[in-house]
Structure formats: C-alpha cells, structure tokens
Design a protein around this motif. Structure first.
Motif, PDB file in Angstrom:
ATOM      1  N   ASN A 167      -4.650  75.528 -32.654  1.00  0.00           N
ATOM      2  CA  ASN A 167      -3.477  75.063 -31.904  1.00  0.00           C
ATOM      3  C   ASN A 167      -3.492  75.499 -30.455  1.00  0.00           C
ATOM      4  O   ASN A 167      -2.705  75.018 -29.647  1.00  0.00           O
ATOM      5  CB  ASN A 167      -2.207  75.596 -32.560  1.00  0.00           C
ATOM      6  CG  ASN A 167      -2.048  75.029 -33.951  1.00  0.00           C
ATOM      7  OD1 ASN A 167      -2.144  73.835 -34.140  1.00  0.00           O
ATOM      8  ND2 ASN A 167      -1.853  75.896 -34.925  1.00  0.00           N
ATOM      9  N   ALA A 168      -4.374  76.429 -30.125  1.00  0.00           N
ATOM     10  CA  ALA A 168      -4.314  77.020 -28.798  1.00  0.00           C
ATOM     11  C   ALA A 168      -5.114  76.246 -27.759  1.00  0.00           C
ATOM     12  O   ALA A 168      -4.924  76.451 -26.573  1.00  0.00           O
ATOM     13  CB  ALA A 168      -4.828  78.457 -28.859  1.00  0.00           C
ATOM     14  N   HIS A 169      -5.996  75.393 -28.205  1.00  0.00           N
ATOM     15  CA  HIS A 169      -6.749  74.590 -27.237  1.00  0.00           C
ATOM     16  C   HIS A 169      -6.717  73.121 -27.644  1.00  0.00           C
ATOM     17  O   HIS A 169      -6.425  72.787 -28.785  1.00  0.00           O
ATOM     18  CB  HIS A 169      -8.176  75.102 -27.049  1.00  0.00           C
ATOM     19  CG  HIS A 169      -8.902  75.356 -28.328  1.00  0.00           C
ATOM     20  ND1 HIS A 169     -10.048  76.070 -28.417  1.00  0.00           N
ATOM     21  CD2 HIS A 169      -8.621  74.989 -29.599  1.00  0.00           C
ATOM     22  CE1 HIS A 169     -10.444  76.134 -29.661  1.00  0.00           C
ATOM     23  NE2 HIS A 169      -9.603  75.490 -30.391  1.00  0.00           N
ATOM     24  N   PRO A 170      -6.967  72.228 -26.681  1.00  0.00           N
ATOM     25  CA  PRO A 170      -6.867  70.806 -27.014  1.00  0.00           C
ATOM     26  C   PRO A 170      -7.898  70.399 -28.062  1.00  0.00           C
ATOM     27  O   PRO A 170      -8.972  70.998 -28.155  1.00  0.00           O
ATOM     28  CB  PRO A 170      -7.117  70.102 -25.685  1.00  0.00           C
ATOM     29  CG  PRO A 170      -7.705  71.095 -24.787  1.00  0.00           C
ATOM     30  CD  PRO A 170      -7.336  72.449 -25.276  1.00  0.00           C
ATOM     31  N   GLN A 171      -7.532  69.404 -28.831  1.00  0.00           N
ATOM     32  CA  GLN A 171      -8.423  68.857 -29.846  1.00  0.00           C
ATOM     33  C   GLN A 171      -8.817  67.447 -29.422  1.00  0.00           C
ATOM     34  O   GLN A 171      -8.240  66.894 -28.474  1.00  0.00           O
ATOM     35  CB  GLN A 171      -7.703  68.813 -31.199  1.00  0.00           C
ATOM     36  CG  GLN A 171      -7.413  70.173 -31.793  1.00  0.00           C
ATOM     37  CD  GLN A 171      -8.672  70.844 -32.344  1.00  0.00           C
ATOM     38  OE1 GLN A 171      -9.715  70.214 -32.505  1.00  0.00           O
ATOM     39  NE2 GLN A 171      -8.568  72.147 -32.601  1.00  0.00           N
ATOM     40  N   ALA A 172      -9.769  66.882 -30.145  1.00  0.00           N
ATOM     41  CA  ALA A 172     -10.186  65.511 -29.829  1.00  0.00           C
ATOM     42  C   ALA A 172     -10.599  64.805 -31.108  1.00  0.00           C
ATOM     43  O   ALA A 172     -10.874  65.453 -32.125  1.00  0.00           O
ATOM     44  CB  ALA A 172     -11.356  65.521 -28.842  1.00  0.00           C
ATOM     45  N   ALA A 173     -10.598  63.499 -31.036  1.00  0.00           N
ATOM     46  CA  ALA A 173     -11.112  62.690 -32.155  1.00  0.00           C
ATOM     47  C   ALA A 173     -11.903  61.534 -31.560  1.00  0.00           C
ATOM     48  O   ALA A 173     -11.566  61.048 -30.475  1.00  0.00           O
ATOM     49  CB  ALA A 173      -9.967  62.167 -33.004  1.00  0.00           C
ATOM     50  N   LEU A 174     -12.946  61.141 -32.282  1.00  0.00           N
ATOM     51  CA  LEU A 174     -13.770  60.011 -31.826  1.00  0.00           C
ATOM     52  C   LEU A 174     -14.165  59.194 -33.052  1.00  0.00           C
ATOM     53  O   LEU A 174     -14.589  59.750 -34.066  1.00  0.00           O
ATOM     54  CB  LEU A 174     -15.013  60.518 -31.097  1.00  0.00           C
ATOM     55  CG  LEU A 174     -15.958  59.475 -30.478  1.00  0.00           C
ATOM     56  CD1 LEU A 174     -16.713  60.084 -29.306  1.00  0.00           C
ATOM     57  CD2 LEU A 174     -16.950  58.886 -31.468  1.00  0.00           C
ATOM     58  N   VAL A 175     -13.998  57.893 -32.945  1.00  0.00           N
ATOM     59  CA  VAL A 175     -14.417  56.994 -34.026  1.00  0.00           C
ATOM     60  C   VAL A 175     -15.258  55.875 -33.417  1.00  0.00           C
ATOM     61  O   VAL A 175     -14.857  55.281 -32.420  1.00  0.00           O
ATOM     62  CB  VAL A 175     -13.200  56.368 -34.746  1.00  0.00           C
ATOM     63  CG1 VAL A 175     -13.662  55.456 -35.871  1.00  0.00           C
ATOM     64  CG2 VAL A 175     -12.273  57.445 -35.292  1.00  0.00           C
ATOM     65  N   ALA A 176     -16.406  55.617 -34.015  1.00  0.00           N
ATOM     66  CA  ALA A 176     -17.267  54.523 -33.556  1.00  0.00           C
ATOM     67  C   ALA A 176     -17.460  53.529 -34.692  1.00  0.00           C
ATOM     68  O   ALA A 176     -17.877  53.912 -35.792  1.00  0.00           O
ATOM     69  CB  ALA A 176     -18.625  55.063 -33.110  1.00  0.00           C
ATOM     70  N   ILE A 177     -17.129  52.270 -34.419  1.00  0.00           N
ATOM     71  CA  ILE A 177     -17.181  51.228 -35.458  1.00  0.00           C
ATOM     72  C   ILE A 177     -18.056  50.071 -34.990  1.00  0.00           C
ATOM     73  O   ILE A 177     -17.944  49.619 -33.848  1.00  0.00           O
ATOM     74  CB  ILE A 177     -15.759  50.706 -35.763  1.00  0.00           C
ATOM     75  CG1 ILE A 177     -14.914  51.821 -36.385  1.00  0.00           C
ATOM     76  CG2 ILE A 177     -15.793  49.501 -36.680  1.00  0.00           C
ATOM     77  CD1 ILE A 177     -13.507  51.400 -36.724  1.00  0.00           C
ATOM     78  N   GLU A 178     -18.897  49.607 -35.883  1.00  0.00           N
ATOM     79  CA  GLU A 178     -19.744  48.445 -35.598  1.00  0.00           C
ATOM     80  C   GLU A 178     -18.846  47.213 -35.551  1.00  0.00           C
ATOM     81  O   GLU A 178     -18.148  46.912 -36.531  1.00  0.00           O
ATOM     82  CB  GLU A 178     -20.755  48.298 -36.737  1.00  0.00           C
ATOM     83  CG  GLU A 178     -22.051  47.686 -36.377  1.00  0.00           C
ATOM     84  CD  GLU A 178     -23.017  47.856 -37.539  1.00  0.00           C
ATOM     85  OE1 GLU A 178     -24.009  48.576 -37.372  1.00  0.00           O
ATOM     86  OE2 GLU A 178     -22.757  47.303 -38.627  1.00  0.00           O
ATOM     87  N   ALA A 179     -18.877  46.493 -34.438  1.00  0.00           N
ATOM     88  CA  ALA A 179     -17.893  45.422 -34.242  1.00  0.00           C
ATOM     89  C   ALA A 179     -18.081  44.262 -35.210  1.00  0.00           C
ATOM     90  O   ALA A 179     -17.113  43.639 -35.617  1.00  0.00           O
ATOM     91  CB  ALA A 179     -17.967  44.915 -32.810  1.00  0.00           C
TER      92      ALA A 179
END
Lengths: 305, 677
Positions: B328-340
């Motif tokens: 909780n003390a530092h920013p988090q991230a998320a990444l999703v890559a999808i074949e179009a």
C-alpha cells in the motif's frame, strides 16, 4: 529357616539389595537398556507388531485422503474424456448430419474434419443445405486451404456450426434453427419408423398405388419437381406400401416419406419434392381445384391446410 | 525401624506401584492409539504416483506443475545433497530405527528445563510419517502416532527407500516438491548435478521455505547455508576447508521470473477458471495438461516494463525505499496484452510483485478509467448522431442538467478553453467540455451500449459522466474492449486457455475462437484514426518520444486528483492496457505538486513494453474500409485546407460525409458550415 521379615536398618537393607539376586536383576536391566541402545529392539518389536496389523488399520490421513481425491478426480476426468470420445466416434462414423444432431445433447459438441463435413453437407436435403451455407462459400473455403475442421455444437435453440482454421480460428459460423433440426431428427428416425409414428405426416398419408397413379397423371416437369431422383426409389428393396406428404416446407422443398415394407419390417425413405409440385399432387389426391396456390409457412414452405 | 527408613520404604513401594500403573497406562494407551493409527501404503513409492497437472505456455514451455511429484531414485540425487540433509535433519539416520533416543532425551531436557526454547528431535522417518499422514497440529497424541508410524516404516522398509521417499516429497517452497523440482526451480539443473554449495543451500530450505527463499531473501538463505555447512563439518561429511570454499562459491540462481512456478497473476486467473469448470480436486489431483495463451517472452517484457516504470515513478514521487514490502505504500501497476484478432491474453501483470501481493489488479481491480472511456463516447456520437471527426464543437464552459441531481459542470484538465475545434482534435487533446456536449446529445445509454458492444461487462452508471469514465472497469476489460476497435469492430472474448487434455493426452476441451461484428467497420476506423492522433500529437505523445513508431492508436486516462493513470492502446495485432495507481486510491503527485497523468505514469510503461513486443515486426497498417476517404481540414473550422493554405489535420471521412464538404470553397456546405456546434 531364613527370616523373611523386613530389614531392620539401612545396613540390612543395603546388604539385601546388593545380594546376588538384586545384582543379577540390576545387571539384567542394565543389559536390556544397553541392548536397546545398541540394537533398538523395542522399536523393532513395536514396528514388527505394527507391520503385522497394518492391513487391519484404517486408510486415514493426508496421503490416503489425497489418494481418494485423486481417484475421484481421475474418474471424473475419465468420464469427461470418454463422453467426448464417444461423441467424436459417433461423429466420425455418422453417415449423415441428422445422426449427429440426434445424438448430441444441448451444450455438447463434436469435431469433424472439413472433408467429412462436406460429405455430410452433400447428403442434406437441398433446401436445408442451401439455408445453412452456400455451397459456393464452402467451395471457396475448401479451395483456400484454410478450412481444416468443423465443430458442431448443439444449443438450446438450434445447432451452431463453426468452420475452423487449423488454429481453431473461426472462418465462418452459422446457426441452424430448431425447426430444420427437427426435420433432420425426423430423418434420423426414419430408418425404423412407419409414417404414423413420424411427426408432420398425419392426415397426409396415402396408399402407394393411389399416390403413383396421381403422379402418373402429372406433367413431366411436375413429376420431376416432385420426385427429382426416381432412381432412388427403384433401388429400394422391398415394397413401397404408403406415401406421406409433410406439412412443413423448408426453402421451397417438402419431405415426401415412402414407407417400405420388407418382410415384417417397415422403414421410411425420405425424399424432397419442390413445394409447388407437392401442392399440385396433393390437390389431385384430395380432389381439390389446383387453381390457387397455398400460403407460405414461416419456413417458406407450404402451410398445413 | 527408624522413621526415615519407614518413609523410604513407603516411597519405594509407592514408586513401584506408580511404575506399574504407568506401565499399564502406557500399554492401554498404546492399543488405544493403535486403533486409529493409519495404514501405511505399500509400496511406499505409492505416495508419488499422482500425476501432476501441468500448465504450458503458448510456446510449449511448461510454466507450472500442480501436485504430483517428479520422483528420482537416490542414484540420481547429488551425494552432497544427501549428506547435507542427513547432517542437518537427522545425523544418526543410518543408525536408529525411527527414533533418535539420545536426541529425544536432549530435546526433552531442553524443553523441560530450557528458557522457553523448543528443540525438536524428529528424525527423517518421523518427518516423513508426519508429512504423509498427519496435520501440522502440535499435540502429544499426534507426536506419539507419528512416532509409531515411523517405527512401522522403519520395520517395513530399508533406509534407502525411506530416504528416497523423504527427498521426493519434501517441500522447498515456490511450489517445488521434491529435490528434483527444487533443483530445477532454483538452479535449472537436475538434482544429480548439484554441487556442495548448491546442495547446502537447498538442504537448508525445508526448515522454512518462504523465510529462506534464496531469490527473495538471499542473505537469509546464505546464513542458513552456513548452518548446513557447519553441521556437515560437525558430523564429518566434509572438512572445514571444503565448507569455507563452498560458502564462498558463487551461486547461479535462475532469474526471478523463472524461479516462481508456484504462481503468477496470469496463472491465478487460469487456475480460478479451471477450478470453476472442473472443480478443485480435478485440477489438483487428476493430472490435467493445460495449454494457455501466455507468451513467456511477452510476459517477461511486461514484468520488466512494469518494474522499471514503477521504479521511475517511485523516484518521481520520492517514495521512501524503506516502504518496500508494503504493497500500500508505493504505487502499483497492471498490464494486460491481448491479441486483437483472437482475444488470446498473451501477457498479464496484476501488480508490482506477486510475492509482495497476490491481489490481481488486472482482473479484480475496477478503477475509474477517466478519459480512457471517451472512444466509446465518440463511437456512439458518430453512429447515433451522424457526427464525424471533422464536426466542429466549441470548447467552452458547459453545464449539463442531470435529472434529480445537481447540474454537471466538467472542467478541462488544463483549466482552459480553446474555442472551436474538430472532434478529432477534441479527442486527441482529451477535451472534457466537448465530451460533455457529446454525451448530452447522445445520452449516457448510447455510450454504455457502445462500451458493452466492445466488451465492457462491469456495471456502468447511466449518468452523463459515464462518458468521462466515472464507472470502474478492469484493465483486462478495457484492453479487450480496445481490441474490438483494433480488430475493426469485431469482438473476440478474451481467453487464457486454448486446450485442456487429460494425463493420457485425450482432449477434454479446446477453444473455438469465434467472433462477431459488434461495431460498424467504417465508424470504428474513424475512431481509430482519431486515437492515432492521441499518440502522434495528443496526450499520449510521450509514446512517440519514447521511440515507438509503428502504427498504433490509444487513449490516456487520468482520474480526479491523480488517483488513477491509464494508457490503453493498440496496434492492428495487439491491444495493451496499463493502469498505475495506489491500492488505497491516494493521489499521485510529485514533491512539486504536479500530478501523475496517464501520459506521464502509464504511457511510458506501455511504450517500453510495445517497443520490445514489436521489435523486428514489419509495419502493419490498420485496414482502411473501402468507403473511407482522407481529407485535410482546418482544425478550428472543419473546412478543407486550401491548396495554398497552412497544413491542416487529416481526418477520415466516409464517402457520404465527403459530400457535405466543399473542397474548393474552403468550407463545408452552407448548412453544415454554419453549424458550429
């Protein structure tokens, strides 16, 4: 006689304790302890006893629980795999699409090769085949070489057909509605049925001689429209006893059921006639004026009258 | 007889009596305990018969093993490892028959008279018995039962069989059970090839696999290795010199991404999906073979991009280094890559570090998308109201009446208003006041319908502000919805599993990659063309500055007070969404008070990932529908640029929309030209 009374004092007690019997007992005890430390005989005895009673004890504990779960899981997977194999086997051996449709339960599917689907497609009633997909589209997909398999999935409201590339990407998908499926199912049952038992023919069953007499009175183009492949009827072994006209039409075609008797066995051979020719014949059979044409059914065929 | 002698005599007989009672009680206890004692399977190797469920990446590489064991005979285990385990866990293993009496007596004394220190005396055989049959509940009854089973195992099986069973079921953490799996997981080599240093390190792990995990806590693992080496010296397995040399030996641990087969955000989704369809027992005990859509290389790049992007962000935000470990003390991230063109999910990162927190922000975290939602608004406006990228609206202060609620007055991010501009520019510059005017015309429901057709499934509130992303969505959803745009308006449901087989290789299910057209191809292309401008000259131009030059389109998103920063974009083949923010929704501002926008926080991660993911790929253009024409218009009037005029903005118009423009008069037809909206 020796006095067996208790020792009177400590000296007496010590003398008796360190007498030969006491020392022998102590030595024996010490030997047992040393032997245990050296030879582990207590563990061996207990272990041997437990080995001998092993089969009488319960299969409990983590490893057995895991084993039970594994057995149950494997049998669940076995059921899934064998069901799927059974569907695949059925699909592979099916001689026509109606067999596959009749055998699949809603939500289940079967995979066919592209070649097999083409064979089944050719055996479909003309109207239904064209309604599913144009033969020219199939030809194009087959020529392009990307179409490798076909997946058929029975849904609650019909049959989904997916033409697939080798990586399962869908080239074309189409739905066959329930009504044509019912026609297909009827075709699947026709092999072991009589006309009375097949839905859609009630009230439109005629003696074969009457049917063929009426057929003979029609013009050649009407006869060809009614029975486009008369040679199929000539190939039939057994006697055609009755003929039924379906009350449903699909894409301009109507099922005509020929009940064939061989010994004590009956079966129905289904052919498709063009709706206008069927209507003409039926007018003759029922003595009506052929002046007016019937209304179209929602399927594009003749409405029941 | 003296008094003390009488007392001594009484005590002696009392002692004898108590001894007798104790012996009888022990006897009874033995048989009572025996009644519930579990049966020991025969042969002992039966414990390793369950086939494992194997999960494979799209490349064919196995990425996870659940349950089951990779059993190896003792002859295929490094002698160093065997010596290390015996020295550490049970150095009298070869001599006792299940109990180490001397160690037991010592432990008894320490536990009885020690200062709260608890010393164990379990032998390898007892540990095996415990692992096979019992829970880890600490009771005397369990200890006795465990001991009795150990005696039986010793009476029935040879020492080698016992040791082999033990080494093949022992847990080393990171999902590795058995020495072979552990050796492969940590060192990428068979157990037979472990050297002394590696063997000592591995032998120390079973005491507390998480605490001593060498990838996470290398120093602790080294300390434990030292203990193991000392034990080996103490029992005479190796010399002190060998121990010192082994301690100095450099350890070649596998890279972190490859040492954690136990879990990842992607695998969590796969497992959840499998468990919902087949049940937990089938997934963990039936030995399935699961072929997923994961591209390990893309996944590695996704992890790298997220890591480096967050490190940069930590520096910008001046997040103190000491907070490492607190998610909780530092920013988090998320990444999703999808074949179009299939919907296959090729990479997924649900947070900064799976070991730190397993909470999957890519699938479970519905955060406000902000302006990232505007493409759906523009699509709805084109489709429903006949507008086009050259339609002109005035960027001005607006107030939208909302029935039953206070009027809605969205402000622009910059706080300034620029006057008339075409819609293409309004989207690329993410102008809120024009978005508000559009949603007032189309209605919120049209925007929601467009989003639904693209694949947004989360609840969306039917209020005007929905167009500015005030309903939460997950990165997976938004990546999938933008993939529908990338595919020209053809929707593919996202999926993670291509095929499932049983242990014999029979197919249980395979994915049919079906699709359906949900959007009009030409209108979709117009939106794509506008989104290209976001990268080329709009709020996402950092992408081009970062060196990513392939044809791509996208949209930034930033929510109030900089709580969420998004960038979702796509090439014709790959749709990628990146979210950055604090789990607890804290504002992201640098020490100067400047906020972290989508362009500043998420777009650099997207750019880094896409640069790597598309390296060496040929330039692929978006497919232009046949009725689309390109025309250069003046960005403030929407009128065609005169041949001698300054350069305008290229817009994609349908052939029918071209007719409303008058190419040589420098304007549109009178009706439209007059209608600055």
């Amino acid at each position: 006689m020796e006095d067996l009374t208790e020792p009177k004092d400590l000296r007496d007690w010590a003398a008796r304790t360190f007498a030969l019997p006491g020392l022998l007992l102590a030595a024996m005890l010490a030997a047992m302890i040393v032997a245990e430390l050296q030879l582990n005989w207590v563990e061996r005895i207990i272990g041997a006893y437990l080995v001998s009673t092993n089969s009488d004890r319960p299969e409990s504990g983590a490893i057995w629980e895991k084993g039970r779960k594994a057995r149950s899981a494997r049998s669940a997977v076995e059921r899934l795999a064998s069901d799927r194999e059974a569907y695949q086997r059925m699909a592979r051996n099916a001689g026509n699409l109606s067999e596959i449709v009749g055998s699949l339960a809603p939500g289940q599917g079967a995979m066919l090769s592209a070649e097999h689907f083409r064979e089944l497609y050719q055996k479909l009633p003309q109207g239904l085949a064209a309604e599913m997909i144009s033969p020219f589209d199939l030809l194009r997909f087959a020529t392009e070489g990307r179409w490798s398999r076909t997946y058929l999935e029975k849904a609650s409201d019909g049959l989904m057909v997916y033409l697939l590339e080798p990586n399962n990407q869908v080239l074309r998908q189409f739905n066959v509605a329930s009504a044509p499926l019912a026609l297909l199912a009827r075709r699947a049952d026709a092999e072991s049925q009589t006309l009375e038992h097949m839905p859609g023919f009630q009230g439109r069953i005629y003696a074969a001689d009457r049917f063929f007499a009426a057929l003979a009175s029609l013009a050649e183009d009407e006869r060809r429209g009614l029975v486009p492949q008369p040679e199929r009827l000539l190939e039939v072994s057994g006697q055609i006893t009755r003929v039924g006209l379906s009350d449903e039409a699909l894409a301009g075609f109507v099922d005509i059921g020929f009940e064939v008797r061989t010994g004590s066995q009956s079966r129905v051979l289904l052919l498709q006639g063009q709706d206008w020719a069927v209507w003409r014949l039926r007018s003759l059979l029922e003595g009506k004026s052929p002046a007016s044409r019937p209304a179209k059914s929602p399927l594009g065929g003749i409405s029941p009258q | 007889m003296t008094v003390w002698l009488r007392r001594f005599r009484t005590a002696f007989y009392l002692g004898l009596l108590l001894l007798g009672i104790a012996a009888a009680a022990l006897w009874i206890f033995f048989f009572v305990t025996l009644r519930d004692l579990p049966q020991v399977p025969e042969p002992l190797s039966r414990i390793i018969e369950t086939p494992p469920t194997e999960i494979y990446a799209a490349s064919g590489e196995r990425i996870m093993l659940i349950g089951g064991r990779e059993a190896v005979p003792l002859s295929r285990v490094s002698p160093f490892f065997i010596q290390a385990v015996i020295a550490t866990e049970d150095h009298r293993f070869w001599n006792h028959r299940g109990i180490d009496k001397l160690r037991l007596a010592k432990a008894f004394c320490v536990n009885l008279f020690g200062t709260g220190r608890v010393e164990g005396a379990s032998t390898v055989t007892q540990q095996l018995a415990k692992n096979l049959f019992f829970t880890f509940q600490r009771t005397y009854q369990r200890k006795v039962r465990e001991l009795l089973v150990a005696l039986q195992i010793e009476a029935r099986y040879g020492k080698n069989e016992i040791l082999e069973a033990y080494l093949n079921q022992i847990a080393f953490g990171v999902g590795a059970h058995g020495v072979e799996q552990a050796s492969q997981a940590f060192f990428g080599k068979p157990a037979l090839q472990l050297n002394l240093a590696e063997a000592a390190l591995l032998a120390g792990l079973p005491k507390s696999p998480t605490w001593y995990n060498p990838v996470r806590h290398f120093d602790r693992a080294k300390e434990r290795q030292k203990v193991v080496l000392s034990r080996m010296v103490a029992v005479g397995s190796i010399s002190a010199e060998e121990a010192a040399q082994a301690y100095q030996t450099r350890l070649n641990l596998r890279p972190p991404g490859r040492t954690e087969p136990a879990g990842s955000y992607f695998l969590d989704v796969v497992l959840k999906d499998l468990e919902e369809r087949y049940g937990t027992d089938v997934v963990h005990h039936a030995g399935l073979k699961v072929f997923t859509t994961l591209d390990p290389q893309l996944q590695a790049w996704a992890a790298e991009s997220v890591q480096s992007g967050l490190e940069r962000l930590d520096q910008v935000l001046k997040v103190p280094a000491a907070v490492g470990g607190d998610p909780n003390a530092h920013p988090q991230a998320a990444l999703v890559a999808i074949e179009a063109h299939s919907g296959a999910v090729r990479a997924l990162m649900g947070g900064r570090d799976y070991e730190e927190t397993e909470y999957n922000r890519a699938t479970q975290n519905n955060r406000l998308p902000g302006s990232g939602f505007k493409p759906f608004l523009y699509y709805a406006a084109f489709e429903k109201k006949g507008l086009n990228p050259a339609s002109v609206f005035v960027d001005r202060k607006v107030t939208i009446p909302v029935p039953g609620q206070p009027p809605w007055s969205p402000r622009n991010f910059s706080g300034e208003y620029e006057g008339p501009m075409i819609l293409k520019r309004a989207l690329s510059r993410s102008v809120n006041s024009i978005a508000a005017q559009l949603v007032e015309r189309t209605g919120a429901q049209a925007v929601i319908d467009a989003a639904r057709r693209c694949g947004i499934n989360s609840p969306l509130a039917p209020v005007p502000s929905v167009a500015l992303g005030t309903s939460g969505v997950s990165p997976l959803e938004i990546a999938s919805a933008f993939a529908t745009l990338a595919a020209g308006g053809v929707r593919h449901d996202p999926f993670f599993i291509r095929r499932v087989e049983d242990s014999a290789g029979r197919i249980l299910e395979e994915r049919i990659m079906s699709s359906r057209r949900t959007l009009d191809a030409s209108t979709t292309f117009q939106v794509i063309d506008m989104m290209r401008a976001v990268l080329d000259e709009g709020t996402g131009n950092v992408i081009r500055q970062s060196g990513f030059h392939l044809p791509a389109a996208g949209k930034t998103g930033t929510t109030d007070d900089f709580k969420d920063a998004w960038f979702t974009g796509f090439t014709p083949t790959l749709s990628v969404s990146v979210w950055v923010g604090f789990d607890r929704g804290m504002s992201m501002r640098d020490p100067q008070g400047r906020g972290i926008t989508g362009g500043r926080g998420a777009a650099p991660i997207w750019a880094e990932f896409m640069r790597k993911a598309t390296a060496g790929e040929p330039q692929r253009e978006f497919v232009v529908p046949s009725d689309i024409r390109f025309v250069q218009v003046v960005p403030t009037t929407g009128q065609p640029v005169l041949p001698w005029g300054s350069r305008g903005v290229d817009v994609a118009l349908r052939a029918a929309q071209m007719q409303s423009l008058s190419p040589f008069s420098g304007g549109r037809d009178p009706g439209l030209a007059a209608g600055v909206q």
